[in-house]
Design an enzyme around this catalytic site. Structure first.
Site, PDB file in Angstrom:
ATOM      1  N   LYS A 185     -19.029 -31.847  -3.558  1.00  0.00           N
ATOM      2  CA  LYS A 185     -18.011 -32.831  -3.939  1.00  0.00           C
ATOM      3  C   LYS A 185     -16.789 -32.071  -4.433  1.00  0.00           C
ATOM      4  CE  LYS A 185     -17.077 -36.710  -7.025  1.00  0.00           C
ATOM      5  NZ  LYS A 185     -17.562 -37.550  -8.135  1.00  0.00           N
ATOM      6  N   TYR A 194     -20.557 -30.122  -7.615  1.00  0.00           N
ATOM      7  CA  TYR A 194     -19.225 -30.661  -7.895  1.00  0.00           C
ATOM      8  C   TYR A 194     -18.254 -29.505  -8.118  1.00  0.00           C
ATOM      9  CZ  TYR A 194     -16.032 -34.253  -9.811  1.00  0.00           C
ATOM     10  OH  TYR A 194     -14.983 -35.125 -10.024  1.00  0.00           O
TER      11      TYR A 194
END
Length: 315
Positions: A168, A143
């Site tokens: 992400k 992330y």
């Protein structure tokens, strides 16, 4: 953990990616029965995957024991119908511990959150995520946001790391994302997944889709799955007129309301779930609840969103 490879199961999903909130009882303790109902409803509504105990699920507020219980409950409720991924974060040692707890609970993959607090260089970040990836047999999605921002060269190294399958993006720098996608495409053979992880990702998904990033998280799916599904279908079918109507009439007002309070990316979503009839409790500190007026505005925004769907069906 199911036998189907996670990358294949997440490529081109037929529905939004579901990030459930974590349910708490009146005394602030986790309520697994309500959490199970929330997950079950999301899967039955058409979620393509469940990301349990991540940002929207208040990963930061859960003890390791609560985390494991929630991940196991999500795995049991999905019963293999869709993959379950769990958050893992903090410093490297704790991130490894959470990763192993998720694996023990039966998760299919991990969303590796940014390290706690510190601002690290690229080599330190790479070492951190490599250690998390090596700790279990679970595929890892990294992330990118806040204090974990990568150069294109570093993402190439992540993509070459066994066990790391995707990135992400919660930063929103489209120029950087274009360079990352290009660098990985030319430097690493095989599939590497990209996700739009900005809050209320639908608001920016038309731009991300132009970069080839088709996967995105949908917090709206928690409380208005029909709206989230309609938007998702509009993107997949190329119905930009419907996508624009939903952006103009629902998503933009929701995003503008979300901007009225710190932490509303979670607290407002949880309020929306309660408005739709499931008492998932309040957020835990240090987050705080939306004001009464903001909850009333949220109810009107949701009502308008469903009215747009009714208008579309009446055509």
């Amino acid at each position: 953990m199911t036998s189907a490879p996670l990358v294949a199961r997440l490529t081109g999903p037929g529905g939004p990616l579901f990030f459930p909130v974590t349910a708490y009882g009146p005394g602030g303790e986790i309520d697994l029965d309500v959490f199970r109902a929330h997950v079950r409803r999301g899967v039955e509504a058409g979620a393509a995957a469940v990301f349990a105990c991540c940002g929207t699920g208040e990963f930061h507020a859960l003890t390791p024991e609560e985390f494991r219980a929630c991940v196991r409950a999500a795995v049991e409720e999905t019963a293999g119908r869709v993959p379950v991924l769990a958050g893992a974060g903090y410093g490297t040692a704790l991130a490894v511990r959470y990763a192993r707890l998720a694996e023990d609970a039966g998760a299919d993959g991990l969303l590796a959150m940014p390290p706690y607090l510190v601002l690290a260089g690229q080599e330190g970040l790479l070492r951190h995520y490599r250690e998390v990836a090596a700790a279990t047999g679970l595929p890892v999605i990294v992330y990118q946001r806040d204090n974990a921002v990568f150069t294109p060269e570093s993402v190439v190294e992540l993509a070459r790391t066994e066990g790391i399958v995707g990135l992400k993006d919660g930063l929103g720098d489209l120029d950087l994302m274009q360079r990352i996608v290009s660098a990985v495409r030319t430097g690493v053979p095989g599939d590497f997944l990209y996700f739009n992880g900005l809050p209320t990702a639908e608001q920016t998904q038309l731009a991300y889709r132009a970069l080839g990033v088709t996967l995105y998280s949908s917090a709206v799916f928690c409380f208005a799955p029909e709206i989230a599904l309609a938007f998702h279908r509009a993107l997949r079918s190329g119905d930009e007129a419907l996508a624009h109507r939903l952006l103009d009439g629902f998503y933009r007002p929701f995003v503008e309301l979300r901007a009225q309070g710190r932490g509303y990316a979670v607290a407002l979503v949880k309020a929306g779930v309660r408005l739709r009839g499931l008492d998932v409790g309040e957020v835990r500190p240090p987050l705080q609840e939306p004001t009464e007026e903001h909850v009333k505005r949220l109810a009107r925004v949701i009502e308008r969103g469903y009215a747009l769907l009714d208008e579309e069906e009446a055509k």
